[in-house]
Design a protein around this motif. Structure first.
Motif, PDB file in Angstrom:
ATOM      1  N   GLN A  99       0.838  -1.192   0.000  1.00 55.86           N
ATOM      2  CA  GLN A  99       0.000   0.000   0.000  1.00 55.86           C
ATOM      3  C   GLN A  99       0.874   1.244   0.000  1.00 55.86           C
ATOM      4  OE1 GLN A  99      -2.452  -0.560   3.530  1.00 55.86           O
ATOM      5  NE2 GLN A  99      -4.087  -1.492   2.314  1.00 55.86           N
ATOM      6  N   MET A 100       0.370   2.290  -0.661  1.00 58.05           N
ATOM      7  CA  MET A 100       0.983   3.612  -0.618  1.00 58.05           C
ATOM      8  C   MET A 100      -0.001   4.579   0.030  1.00 58.05           C
ATOM      9  SD  MET A 100       2.763   3.897  -4.390  1.00 58.05           S
ATOM     10  CE  MET A 100       4.110   2.826  -4.896  1.00 58.05           C
ATOM     11  N   TYR A 101       0.533   5.432   0.905  1.00 56.77           N
ATOM     12  CA  TYR A 101      -0.281   6.472   1.519  1.00 56.77           C
ATOM     13  C   TYR A 101      -0.222   7.704   0.631  1.00 56.77           C
ATOM     14  CZ  TYR A 101      -2.384   9.301   5.240  1.00 56.77           C
ATOM     15  OH  TYR A 101      -3.226  10.094   5.975  1.00 56.77           O
ATOM     16  N   LEU A 102      -1.389   8.295   0.386  1.00 54.56           N
ATOM     17  CA  LEU A 102      -1.440   9.506  -0.430  1.00 54.56           C
ATOM     18  C   LEU A 102      -2.542  10.421   0.097  1.00 54.56           C
ATOM     19  CD1 LEU A 102       0.005  10.762  -2.822  1.00 54.56           C
ATOM     20  CD2 LEU A 102      -1.740   9.813  -4.319  1.00 54.56           C
ATOM     21  N   ARG A 103      -2.147  11.624   0.477  1.00 53.31           N
ATOM     22  CA  ARG A 103      -3.004  12.661   1.049  1.00 53.31           C
ATOM     23  C   ARG A 103      -3.550  12.273   2.416  1.00 53.31           C
ATOM     24  NH1 ARG A 103      -5.707  13.188  -4.069  1.00 53.31           N
ATOM     25  NH2 ARG A 103      -5.018  15.027  -5.240  1.00 53.31           N
ATOM     26  N   ASP A 104      -4.493  11.296   2.434  1.00 54.79           N
ATOM     27  CA  ASP A 104      -5.185  11.008   3.693  1.00 54.79           C
ATOM     28  C   ASP A 104      -5.598   9.552   3.834  1.00 54.79           C
ATOM     29  OD1 ASP A 104      -7.138  10.881   1.767  1.00 54.79           O
ATOM     30  OD2 ASP A 104      -8.496  12.323   2.722  1.00 54.79           O
ATOM     31  N   ARG A 105      -5.040   8.657   2.995  1.00 52.31           N
ATOM     32  CA  ARG A 105      -5.474   7.258   3.066  1.00 52.31           C
ATOM     33  C   ARG A 105      -4.426   6.331   2.466  1.00 52.31           C
ATOM     34  NH1 ARG A 105     -10.729   8.182  -0.214  1.00 52.31           N
ATOM     35  NH2 ARG A 105     -10.379  10.170   0.830  1.00 52.31           N
ATOM     36  N   TRP A 106      -4.545   5.036   2.837  1.00 52.08           N
ATOM     37  CA  TRP A 106      -3.718   3.991   2.261  1.00 52.08           C
ATOM     38  C   TRP A 106      -4.428   3.395   1.058  1.00 52.08           C
ATOM     39  CZ3 TRP A 106       1.189   3.437   3.574  1.00 52.08           C
ATOM     40  CH2 TRP A 106       1.608   3.894   4.833  1.00 52.08           C
ATOM     41  N   PRO A 108       4.902  18.969  -3.725  1.00 49.71           N
ATOM     42  CA  PRO A 108       5.435  19.451  -2.444  1.00 49.71           C
ATOM     43  C   PRO A 108       4.319  19.655  -1.418  1.00 49.71           C
ATOM     44  CG  PRO A 108       6.495  20.586  -4.263  1.00 49.71           C
ATOM     45  CD  PRO A 108       5.409  19.765  -4.874  1.00 49.71           C
ATOM     46  N   GLY A 109       4.569  19.159  -0.210  1.00 53.24           N
ATOM     47  CA  GLY A 109       3.627  19.332   0.885  1.00 53.24           C
ATOM     48  C   GLY A 109       2.566  18.269   1.008  1.00 53.24           C
ATOM     49  N   VAL A 110       2.510  17.309   0.076  1.00 51.78           N
ATOM     50  CA  VAL A 110       1.486  16.258   0.117  1.00 51.78           C
ATOM     51  C   VAL A 110       2.029  15.045   0.875  1.00 51.78           C
ATOM     52  CG1 VAL A 110       0.080  14.682  -1.238  1.00 51.78           C
ATOM     53  CG2 VAL A 110       0.406  17.037  -2.010  1.00 51.78           C
ATOM     54  N   LEU A 111       1.254  14.554   1.838  1.00 52.11           N
ATOM     55  CA  LEU A 111       1.663  13.402   2.633  1.00 52.11           C
ATOM     56  C   LEU A 111       1.694  12.129   1.786  1.00 52.11           C
ATOM     57  CD1 LEU A 111      -0.452  14.096   5.840  1.00 52.11           C
ATOM     58  CD2 LEU A 111       2.044  14.220   5.662  1.00 52.11           C
ATOM     59  N   HIS A 112       2.709  11.290   2.047  1.00 53.25           N
ATOM     60  CA  HIS A 112       2.824  10.018   1.347  1.00 53.25           C
ATOM     61  C   HIS A 112       3.677   9.062   2.173  1.00 53.25           C
ATOM     62  CE1 HIS A 112       6.159  12.602   0.085  1.00 53.25           C
ATOM     63  NE2 HIS A 112       6.873  11.495  -0.026  1.00 53.25           N
ATOM     64  N   GLY A 113       3.617   7.798   1.843  1.00 54.16           N
ATOM     65  CA  GLY A 113       4.387   6.771   2.532  1.00 54.16           C
ATOM     66  C   GLY A 113       4.153   5.435   1.873  1.00 54.16           C
ATOM     67  N   ALA A 114       4.696   4.371   2.462  1.00 55.45           N
ATOM     68  CA  ALA A 114       4.540   3.028   1.902  1.00 55.45           C
ATOM     69  C   ALA A 114       4.507   2.021   3.042  1.00 55.45           C
ATOM     70  CB  ALA A 114       5.669   2.701   0.930  1.00 55.45           C
ATOM     71  N   ARG A 115       3.709   0.967   2.869  1.00 55.63           N
ATOM     72  CA  ARG A 115       3.698  -0.076   3.892  1.00 55.63           C
ATOM     73  C   ARG A 115       3.346  -1.418   3.275  1.00 55.63           C
ATOM     74  NH1 ARG A 115      -1.769   1.069   7.605  1.00 55.63           N
ATOM     75  NH2 ARG A 115      -3.313   0.395   6.054  1.00 55.63           N
ATOM     76  N   ASN A 116       3.705  -2.451   4.007  1.00 55.30           N
ATOM     77  CA  ASN A 116       3.378  -3.821   3.645  1.00 55.30           C
ATOM     78  C   ASN A 116       2.456  -4.361   4.732  1.00 55.30           C
ATOM     79  OD1 ASN A 116       3.263  -6.524   3.024  1.00 55.30           O
ATOM     80  ND2 ASN A 116       5.462  -6.760   2.707  1.00 55.30           N
ATOM     81  N   PRO A 117       1.150  -4.326   4.507  1.00 56.42           N
ATOM     82  CA  PRO A 117       0.224  -4.749   5.557  1.00 56.42           C
ATOM     83  C   PRO A 117       0.081  -6.256   5.676  1.00 56.42           C
ATOM     84  CG  PRO A 117      -1.015  -4.135   3.621  1.00 56.42           C
ATOM     85  CD  PRO A 117       0.438  -3.872   3.294  1.00 56.42           C
ATOM     86  N   HIS A 118       0.722  -6.998   4.781  1.00 55.52           N
ATOM     87  CA  HIS A 118       0.513  -8.443   4.715  1.00 55.52           C
ATOM     88  C   HIS A 118       1.449  -9.157   5.685  1.00 55.52           C
ATOM     89  CE1 HIS A 118      -1.937  -7.589   1.240  1.00 55.52           C
ATOM     90  NE2 HIS A 118      -0.922  -6.931   0.696  1.00 55.52           N
ATOM     91  N   THR A 119       0.878 -10.000   6.525  1.00 57.54           N
ATOM     92  CA  THR A 119       1.671 -10.712   7.538  1.00 57.54           C
ATOM     93  C   THR A 119       1.358 -12.200   7.574  1.00 57.54           C
ATOM     94  OG1 THR A 119       0.019 -10.153   9.228  1.00 57.54           O
ATOM     95  CG2 THR A 119       1.918  -8.670   9.016  1.00 57.54           C
ATOM     96  N   ASP A 120       0.611 -12.697   6.605  1.00 55.18           N
ATOM     97  CA  ASP A 120       0.284 -14.120   6.578  1.00 55.18           C
ATOM     98  C   ASP A 120       1.537 -14.920   6.239  1.00 55.18           C
ATOM     99  OD1 ASP A 120       0.199 -14.764   3.449  1.00 55.18           O
ATOM    100  OD2 ASP A 120      -0.729 -12.799   3.793  1.00 55.18           O
ATOM    101  N   PRO A 121       1.514 -16.253   6.411  1.00 54.18           N
ATOM    102  CA  PRO A 121       2.732 -17.053   6.193  1.00 54.18           C
ATOM    103  C   PRO A 121       3.327 -16.942   4.795  1.00 54.18           C
ATOM    104  CG  PRO A 121       1.097 -18.315   7.414  1.00 54.18           C
ATOM    105  CD  PRO A 121       0.414 -17.054   6.978  1.00 54.18           C
TER     106      PRO A 121
END
Length: 275
Positions: A213-220, A233-246
């Motif tokens: 998932q990538m975060y953009l503005r206000d959501r994943w 410039p100034g826009v929130l963003h990020g990255a995550r791996n929400p998957h934790t299954d085997p």
């Protein structure tokens, strides 16, 4: 061997101040008289502030060199295939996950082997007041762990996750990149590269491997390999791996702010002075 170049920017959907462009949305067009095709999901013509991002499918035996590359900063990441990258007078064999930096003053040229070559290329003019590095590193890989950012907590707008991803600094001021950096975020299952913003920089990065998932503005937002994030410039963003299954696997992103943001290097305890 057939040699091609790109001129101008192909039509792209408007970006606004932030957008995720999925790989399925890329509009590829053949270069005149060639089999090589080009898409440009991020560009000033589509609304980006500083950066252009090409996706190039270089046909077997053909070469690609962005028009005007000698007057710009260029970074490239091989997404698929094999070939040869040339920066100025130096050449290097490349394949998936290999990265190339061409500083202002040196032409970038990419040539595909028999199986073709798919490459993501970031471009930006060198801003006034910035100087080229004295001895920039032209070739690397996304897996270069020489210089890293660990434990990044974001820039304070969103509460950080505790399980924090690692970022490799592939091309950055410490190895000679004067404006256009390339970073690689490696999000193992359950990890996050925490939400942040860049006050003065465009962000353009891609999902290189896996799903996440990538975060953009206000959501994943769910993404897969090949998808592109653009944040003004100034826009929130990020990255995550929400998957934790085997069966979960790592989720890898790459790209970076343009011009580079000294705050990221400060967070790693590093200087942003150009080598």
């Amino acid at each position: 061997m057939t040699r091609t170049s790109a001129s101008g920017t192909l039509a792209a959907s408007p970006l606004g101040d932030a957008r995720i462009v999925t790989a399925a949305e890329f509009v590829f067009a053949p270069l005149p008289g060639r089999r090589t095709t080009l898409a440009t999901p991020v560009s000033p013509a589509a609304g980006a502030t500083h950066v252009t991002l090409h996706v190039v499918r270089i046909a077997a035996g053909e070469s690609f060199s962005p028009d005007g590359s000698v007057g710009e900063e260029n970074t490239a990441v091989v997404f698929d295939g094999r070939g040869t990258a040339t920066v100025g007078s130096r050449s290097h064999r490349v394949e998936r996950s290999h990265a190339v930096y061409a500083p202002t003053g040196q032409v970038l040229d990419l040539t595909a082997d028999a199986g073709g070559l798919t490459v993501y290329i970031w471009r930006t003019p060198l801003a006034a007041g910035r100087r080229p590095g004295t001895d920039p590193e032209p070739f690397s890989t996304l897996w270069d762990e020489t210089t890293q950012l660990r434990g990044f907590g974001g820039t304070g707008q969103i509460a950080p996750d505790a399980d924090r991803a690692t970022m490799n600094f592939v091309f950055w001021p410490g190895n000679g990149s004067s404006q256009l950096c390339l970073h690689c975020g490696i999000q193992q299952p359950g990890q996050t590269f925490n939400v942040h913003l860049h006050p003065d920089s465009d962000e353009a990065f891609i999902a290189f491997e896996g799903i996440g998932q990538m975060y953009l503005r206000d959501r994943w937002i769910d993404v897969a390999a090949g998808d592109v994030l653009y944040a003004a410039p100034g826009v929130l963003h990020g990255a995550r791996n929400p998957h934790t299954d085997p069966d979960a696997r790592r989720f890898v992103t790459c790209g970076g702010p343009s011009p580079y943001d000294p705050a990221l290097y400060s967070a790693a305890g590093l200087s942003s002075d150009v080598r």
